[in-house]
Design an enzyme around this catalytic site. Sequence first.
Site, short mmCIF file in Angstrom:
data_model
loop_
_atom_site.label_atom_id
_atom_site.label_comp_id
_atom_site.label_asym_id
_atom_site.label_seq_id
_atom_site.Cartn_x
_atom_site.Cartn_y
_atom_site.Cartn_z
N GLY A 108 4.32 12.47 -7.38
CA GLY A 108 5.26 13.58 -7.33
C GLY A 108 6.70 13.12 -7.26
O GLY A 108 7.03 11.99 -7.61
N LEU A 131 8.99 14.15 -9.24
CA LEU A 131 9.07 13.74 -10.64
C LEU A 131 10.51 13.64 -11.12
O LEU A 131 11.35 14.48 -10.81
CB LEU A 131 8.30 14.73 -11.52
CG LEU A 131 6.83 14.93 -11.17
CD1 LEU A 131 6.18 15.89 -12.15
CD2 LEU A 131 6.08 13.61 -11.14
N HIS A 185 9.01 9.85 -15.09
CA HIS A 185 7.68 10.47 -15.13
C HIS A 185 7.52 11.36 -16.38
O HIS A 185 6.47 11.35 -17.02
CB HIS A 185 7.47 11.35 -13.89
CG HIS A 185 7.40 10.61 -12.61
ND1 HIS A 185 8.35 10.71 -11.63
CD2 HIS A 185 6.46 9.74 -12.12
CE1 HIS A 185 8.02 9.96 -10.60
NE2 HIS A 185 6.88 9.36 -10.87
N LYS A 228 8.08 0.06 -15.06
CA LYS A 228 8.93 -0.20 -13.90
C LYS A 228 8.11 -0.81 -12.76
O LYS A 228 8.53 -1.74 -12.10
CB LYS A 228 9.60 1.11 -13.45
CG LYS A 228 10.81 0.90 -12.52
CD LYS A 228 10.46 0.84 -11.07
CE LYS A 228 10.08 2.20 -10.53
NZ LYS A 228 9.84 2.14 -9.05
N GLN A 237 1.85 -3.29 -10.76
CA GLN A 237 0.85 -2.23 -10.67
C GLN A 237 0.17 -2.00 -12.02
O GLN A 237 -1.05 -1.84 -12.10
CB GLN A 237 1.51 -0.94 -10.20
CG GLN A 237 0.59 0.27 -10.21
CD GLN A 237 1.28 1.51 -9.69
OE1 GLN A 237 1.32 1.72 -8.49
NE2 GLN A 237 1.85 2.31 -10.58
N ARG A 239 12.35 6.90 -5.10
CA ARG A 239 13.05 6.43 -3.91
C ARG A 239 14.57 6.35 -4.12
O ARG A 239 15.31 6.16 -3.15
CB ARG A 239 12.50 5.07 -3.48
CG ARG A 239 11.11 5.16 -2.85
CD ARG A 239 10.65 3.84 -2.25
NE ARG A 239 9.45 3.98 -1.46
CZ ARG A 239 8.20 3.83 -1.89
NH1 ARG A 239 8.02 3.54 -3.17
NH2 ARG A 239 7.17 3.98 -1.10
#
Length: 285
Positions: free
Chosen positions: A34, A36, A40, A152, A156, A190
Amino acid sequence: MSWPIIVDSVAALRAQIRTWRQEGQRIAMVPTMGALHDGHISLVRIALEQAERCVVSIFVNPAQFAPTEDLDKYPRQLALDLDRLQEAGAHLAFTPGVPEMYPAGFATKISVGGPAAGLETDFRPAFFDGVATVVAKLFLQAAPDCAVFGEKDYQQLCVVRQLCRDLDLPVEIIGAPTVRDSRGLAMSSRNAYLSEAELEVARKLNAVLRQTSTELASGADETGAMEDAAEALVRAGFRKVDYVAAREAMTLRPWRRDRDGRLLAAAWLGTTRLIDNVEILPAPE
């Protein structure tokens, strides 16, 4: 029908997916937490290019936060997120609560190695186990044909690709280029934590990485270049640098000059931790 359809249970998600499957439609997924932003939304657009139906999950995953991290204050703005998904053309928003994803008695987790070793794991030991567990659950719940992740969060992305290979999850993982503002700052939820003055400093992270990448490609000593980059970030106003590291692009093993490379960094600006990465460009001929 008004898009997106909004469901918050696995049963409702599977029922809708089943309908689309019966219609012969290909399904793409964009897992998110979320808050967003344009990054995203770029993933949603790529998903819509890859499939007839786009499913976006919105779930702040507690399993990937350590007790000292920002789970409670992580930005949550579901109404705004749903408006953005409607504008982008997403077809379904999956918005489960914690009890739906981790019901009472939940006791299973996935442990990851390979590209999960080092870098983020040195500072967030449980992070990728939490990511892998929730991503595996989402893939089993939604059964997408493909899923889109941003570069980014490069480590991950590599971990999720390894997860699918190792567990034979039939999901094509698509890496999407990092979306940046006009001065190179990678979009991140963030970033909302940063003041205007801190944003000015944050925009120097990518510039330092690009300069270091160029130096490495031109033959600079790797250890010296990493030290210089960390020092440059501190001089620019970052409070602390967790790492600046050159890695092989596909495996995240230590970089060799005859392999495609990726330069990754994590640094603190006040109480906010930012990550970014750039390609290590081929040496100029």
